[in-house]
Design an enzyme around this catalytic site. Sequence first.
Site, mmCIF file in Angstrom:
data_model
loop_
_atom_site.group_PDB
_atom_site.id
_atom_site.type_symbol
_atom_site.label_atom_id
_atom_site.label_comp_id
_atom_site.label_asym_id
_atom_site.label_seq_id
_atom_site.Cartn_x
_atom_site.Cartn_y
_atom_site.Cartn_z
ATOM 1 N N ASP A 26 -0.638 -5.416 9.605
ATOM 2 C CA ASP A 26 -1.680 -4.503 9.137
ATOM 3 C C ASP A 26 -2.878 -5.343 8.701
ATOM 4 O O ASP A 26 -2.796 -6.080 7.707
ATOM 5 C CB ASP A 26 -1.136 -3.661 7.969
ATOM 6 C CG ASP A 26 -2.113 -2.568 7.553
ATOM 7 O OD1 ASP A 26 -3.238 -2.522 8.093
ATOM 8 O OD2 ASP A 26 -1.752 -1.754 6.676
ATOM 9 N N LYS B 39 -13.298 -0.863 6.029
ATOM 10 C CA LYS B 39 -13.824 -1.689 4.935
ATOM 11 C C LYS B 39 -14.853 -2.691 5.458
ATOM 12 O O LYS B 39 -15.926 -2.834 4.884
ATOM 13 C CB LYS B 39 -12.720 -2.472 4.225
ATOM 14 C CG LYS B 39 -11.383 -1.788 4.166
ATOM 15 C CD LYS B 39 -11.336 -0.661 3.171
ATOM 16 C CE LYS B 39 -10.061 0.124 3.399
ATOM 17 N NZ LYS B 39 -9.629 0.916 2.297
ATOM 18 N N ALA C 128 -6.421 -4.786 7.542
ATOM 19 C CA ALA C 128 -7.350 -3.729 7.112
ATOM 20 C C ALA C 128 -8.575 -4.289 6.390
ATOM 21 O O ALA C 128 -9.495 -3.529 6.074
ATOM 22 C CB ALA C 128 -6.620 -2.744 6.201
ATOM 23 N N TRP D 81 0.871 -1.181 0.000
ATOM 24 C CA TRP D 81 0.000 0.000 0.000
ATOM 25 C C TRP D 81 0.912 1.236 0.000
ATOM 26 O O TRP D 81 1.767 1.357 0.880
ATOM 27 C CB TRP D 81 -0.862 -0.052 1.259
ATOM 28 C CG TRP D 81 -1.833 1.064 1.426
ATOM 29 C CD1 TRP D 81 -2.680 1.567 0.488
ATOM 30 C CD2 TRP D 81 -2.081 1.805 2.634
ATOM 31 N NE1 TRP D 81 -3.440 2.570 1.041
ATOM 32 C CE2 TRP D 81 -3.086 2.733 2.345
ATOM 33 C CE3 TRP D 81 -1.527 1.758 3.919
ATOM 34 C CZ2 TRP D 81 -3.561 3.616 3.300
ATOM 35 C CZ3 TRP D 81 -2.005 2.635 4.870
ATOM 36 C CH2 TRP D 81 -3.012 3.554 4.552
HETATM 37 C C1 LMR Z 1 -6.801 1.747 -0.923
HETATM 38 O O1 LMR Z 1 -5.667 1.289 -0.974
HETATM 39 O O2 LMR Z 1 -7.490 1.986 -1.934
HETATM 40 C C2 LMR Z 1 -7.434 2.016 0.404
HETATM 41 O O3 LMR Z 1 -6.623 1.534 1.432
HETATM 42 C C3 LMR Z 1 -7.813 3.423 0.588
HETATM 43 C C4 LMR Z 1 -6.656 4.292 0.927
HETATM 44 O O4 LMR Z 1 -6.747 5.030 1.921
HETATM 45 O O5 LMR Z 1 -5.652 4.288 0.199
#
Ligand code: LMR
Length: 392
Positions: free
Chosen positions: A208, A243, A210, A128
């Site tokens: 993490d 989410k 999420a 990410w």
């Molecule tokens: C994403 O990767 O699309 C989500 O985790 C939203 C974000 O905050 O980046």
Amino acid sequence: MLTNLKAQPADALLALIKLHNADPREDKIDLGVGVYRTDTGATPVFAAVKAAERKLLETQVSKAYLGPEGDMGFVHALMPHVFGAADPSKGGRIDGMQAPGGTGAVRLAVGLAKKAGISRILMGTPSWPNHAQIAADVGITIKGFNHATKAGVADMAALREAIASAEPTDAIMLHGCCHNPTGIDYTPAEWDEIAGLLAAKGLLPILDLAYQGLGKGMEEDAYGVRRVLAAVPEALIAYSCDKNFGYYRDRVGALYIMLADPAEMAAVMSNGHALARACWSMPPDHGGAVVRLVLEDAALTAAWLSELDDMRARMNEVRAKLGAAGVAGSVDMTPFGGQNGLFSIVPLSPEQVLAMREKHGVYMAGSGRINVAGLTVGNIDRFIAAVADVTK
Ligand code: LMR
């Protein structure tokens, strides 16, 4: 003074939301930011959340400050779902605090790691993008290793090598499930091995989590986190409800800390409170209070879990359709069928990603990441045809 500041590029993922909104084409397809969508492209509020919000409206008697730890009823109510119903605090070795979304939790985790003496985080890449941004902002270096092989499985050789060569002041960031952006998770057997390697090396894990519940199921998606926590003496866990409760813009998350000795918890946690106080003072209350109300009520909890099951079933249907599409142009879609969660990477060049957007109205991250929940019965064939077109 302020004009000394150099212009920064807009966050590429968030910029995509604006680009998509400004596109007048009615048949545009949004596969950008990671939000769940129904088969008609909507991101509704969970019915269980709406019901709990009504309850909150009727019963909340004060909005006075709670403190930097937020709503501890929320923090504790979530723990059985994350750490397992039997002894979720591991005899007091795990406790937590509320954070503004998963991002706030990651920020606290990385900040605490730095305060504790960690100078570098090992992290599978791609990851990410905000992981690296947060680390840079906190002043911690990232040492990347390859997350996945070309064959579409976790690159265990790269992970083993990264762990083996870790320094004493390193930590390691691992995605608990639904790897963002690849959708390629560790198998249970791989988690078993990772847990052993981390324990043997004494490496601090930052986990993490999420997307719990959006991969294989609430229990299955917690396997890796629980397995690692069963093996190591201490860990940091960044959790997001954004989410799995559909709470995106209201920002609901938690940081959990696991220690070897519960007697140390108050002192360690006080550092988390101090960090939060300096960053946002106190987390926004609304979402945490609502998640607590859902989790304190057996009927609402069952309703929430059933809505989550429906979301996962829809995403798995989309994945099955993608997987069954075989080869589109030069892209083999088969692996997408077996990947986990919202994301997969379509191997496209930046030019091809641009062509997807400009020629076909398909919005996806520059990395080629797609949010599979943006695909519906109404647009999936057009998406597959667009991939075939730009890669022909
Ligand atoms: C994403 O990767 O699309 C989500 O985790 C939203 C974000 O905050 O980046």
